[in-house]
Scaffold this active site. Structure first.
Site, short mmCIF file in Angstrom:
data_model
loop_
_atom_site.label_atom_id
_atom_site.label_comp_id
_atom_site.label_asym_id
_atom_site.label_seq_id
_atom_site.Cartn_x
_atom_site.Cartn_y
_atom_site.Cartn_z
N GLU A 1 0.84 -1.22 0.00
CA GLU A 1 0.00 0.00 0.00
C GLU A 1 0.87 1.26 0.00
O GLU A 1 1.74 1.42 0.86
CB GLU A 1 -0.91 -0.03 1.25
CG GLU A 1 -1.90 1.13 1.27
CD GLU A 1 -2.87 1.06 2.44
OE1 GLU A 1 -3.19 -0.05 2.92
OE2 GLU A 1 -3.31 2.14 2.89
N HIS B 1 -3.05 10.95 -1.04
CA HIS B 1 -3.38 9.79 -1.88
C HIS B 1 -3.56 10.20 -3.34
O HIS B 1 -3.14 9.49 -4.24
CB HIS B 1 -4.68 9.14 -1.38
CG HIS B 1 -4.42 8.20 -0.26
ND1 HIS B 1 -5.32 7.24 0.14
CD2 HIS B 1 -3.36 8.06 0.56
CE1 HIS B 1 -4.80 6.55 1.15
NE2 HIS B 1 -3.62 7.04 1.42
N LYS C 1 -7.08 -0.69 11.62
CA LYS C 1 -6.53 -1.12 10.31
C LYS C 1 -5.31 -0.28 9.99
O LYS C 1 -4.29 -0.79 9.51
CB LYS C 1 -7.61 -0.99 9.24
CG LYS C 1 -7.22 -1.57 7.90
CD LYS C 1 -6.43 -0.64 7.01
CE LYS C 1 -6.11 -1.28 5.66
NZ LYS C 1 -5.20 -0.48 4.85
N ASP D 1 4.45 -14.41 11.53
CA ASP D 1 3.14 -14.86 11.08
C ASP D 1 2.13 -13.74 11.30
O ASP D 1 1.64 -13.53 12.41
CB ASP D 1 2.79 -16.13 11.87
CG ASP D 1 1.45 -16.71 11.49
OD1 ASP D 1 0.65 -16.01 10.83
OD2 ASP D 1 1.20 -17.86 11.88
C1 MEV Z 1 -5.71 3.37 5.26
O1 MEV Z 1 -4.96 2.23 4.86
C2 MEV Z 1 -5.64 3.54 6.75
C3 MEV Z 1 -6.52 4.67 7.32
O2 MEV Z 1 -7.85 4.52 6.88
C4 MEV Z 1 -6.40 4.57 8.83
C5 MEV Z 1 -7.34 5.48 9.58
O3 MEV Z 1 -8.43 5.81 9.07
O4 MEV Z 1 -7.01 5.79 10.73
C6 MEV Z 1 -6.04 6.00 6.82
#
Ligand code: MEV
Length: 440
Positions: free
Chosen positions: A85, A393, A280, A296
């Protein structure tokens, strides 16, 4: 529809490729070329990779990037990150640089306990089972002496074996809940071997136990397996600085920034939809280092998310506060890792990545990885509460389109300038390039 195949694993690599491309692709020749283009030219290295798993036909590359300038407990580290990513490595580096001048990251390992369980069904008197367990408990240790000897030499081994009555959750269900210390090994093989021996001791001793009825002797082991939920294999990482030093945004003051960061974390604590995305972002950092160091990541993911839900509702792994003018931002999470065994010595790039981190012990690696997660979250949430993440982005998106269109350096420079003030879409970039190309 292709026919099912018998004996696929017995085919040679070339036969496997022939079968897959002829049955599942429109252009077998082109597909085979793509597969082959990912083979390593060093045949020995390719063979090493082929043998990591079964039915290997090629490799799938993941880029490996470096996030430098991480000051962790006064050690300056450059962290290798394997991730597909865009923006993740840049975000980690940015956070590292920001905290570098503010004392860096402080970390602490809170525990290293691993867990495994023997799940069994016992139809009988719980009090008798408890007596039986008390009597045979030493035998679990003696029966595993050959398995535990070398781990004991390294200072690890079985820490405890407990009988747990789970009949309140499921009729006749009990377990041996066992804890282990596995030092620098992740310990999966060690733990599973011990558990299987415990299961066999449990069964054979039950058959011989005179106080059990015939039915009680038929105690049935369902399975023996380690748990990836390791709430006591825990690490903490923290950053802090005076609020006045949080000069990360041109639009809002350091005080407003600190307040928004704290609010954003509070939201992730109470709102699972946000918490999942918040975490995430943390896992972007964690998984990238877990993967780079041959660990892992599925085990880590499963354990981390279970921990995030430990209080009954899925919540943030990070915490933030402002007290007496000091902003604090920290993470606490379980990480079951290894720096010996598994891929660590086998995979040359993994070995090198560990070298880059000064050949860490497991405890050191837990701290580095927790920092990567904290840095990632700091970077993501600071963008979200200020400019938003789309600005960065879209810049990447622009570069991807320009590269796809084989833009020259002067075309790239012109496009970057133009799109500072224009909206980036696939169409608008193509139109801009076409305009440029038509002019010349
Ligand atoms: C994107 O890979 C991760 C984010 O969505 C994390 C977040 O919202 O805190 C930018």
């Amino acid at each position: 529809m292709p026919k099912p195949i018998a004996g696929f694993s017995k085919l040679s690599k070339q036969e496997k490729i022939d079968w897959i491309v002829s049955n599942y692709t429109q252009n077998p020749h082109e597909a085979e070329q793509i597969i082959r283009s990912y083979w390593n030219t060093d045949e020995k290295l390719q063979q090493l990779h082929d043998e990591f798993i079964e039915n290997t036909i090629t490799n799938l590359y993941v880029p490996l990037g470096i996030a430098p300038n991480f000051l962790i407990n006064d050690n300056l580290l450059a962290i290798p990150m394997a991730i597909e990513e865009s923006s993740v490595v840049a975000a980690a580096s940015k956070a590292a640089k920001f905290w570098l001048s503010k004392g860096g990251f402080k970390t602490e390992v809170l525990g290293t306990e691993k867990v495994g369980q023997v799940h069994f069904i016992f139809k009988g008197d719980t009090a008798k089972l408890e007596l039986f367990f008390k009597k045979i408990k030493p035998k679990f240790y003696t029966a595993t002496e050959n398995l535990t000897a070398s781990m004991a030499n390294r200072g690890g081994g079985i820490s405890n074996i407990e009988l747990r009555d789970k009949t309140g959750d499921l009729a006749n269900y009990y377990q041996l809940h066992c804890t282990f210390e596995t030092k620098d090994a992740m310990g999966a093989n060690f733990i599973n071997s011990c558990l299987e021996q415990f299961a066999s001791t449990l069964k054979s001793e039950a058959l011989d136990y005179s106080l059990f009825s015939e039915e009680e002797r038929q105690l049935e082991v369902i399975m023996s397996i380690l748990s990836n939920y390791v709430p006591n294999c825990l690490v903490k990482a923290e950053v802090s600085c005076p609020v006045s030093e949080l000069n990360l945004s041109k639009e809002i003051s350091p005080e407003q920034f600190a307040e928004k960061m704290v609010r954003a974390v509070q939201i992730a604590k109470v709102e699972p939809y946000r918490a999942v995305t918040h975490n995430k972002g943390i896992m972007n950092g964690i998984d990238a280092v877990v993967l780079a160091t041959g660990n892992d990541f599925r085990a880590v993911e499963a354990g981390v998310h279970a921990y995030a839900a430990k209080d009954g509702s899925y919540s943030s792994l990070t915490h933030a506060s402002v007290e007496d003018g000091i902003f604090r931002f920290w993470i606490e999470l379980p990480l079951a890792l290894g720096t010996v065994g598994g891929l660590t010595k086998l995979h040359p790039m993994v070995k090198l990545n560990l070298q880059l981190l000064n050949d860490p012990s497991v405890e050191e690696l837990m701290q580095v990885i927790a920092v990567a997660g904290l840095a990632q979250n700091f970077a993501a949430v600071s963008s979200l509460v200020t400019t938003g993440i789309q600005k960065g982005h879209m810049k990447m998106h622009l570069m991807n389109i320009l590269n796809q269109q084989h833009a020259t350096e002067p075309e790239k420079i012109a496009a970057i300038e133009h799109f500072k003030t224009h909206t980036i879409t696939h169409r608008s970039v193509i139109d801009f390039l076409t305009g440029l190309r038509n002019q010349s």
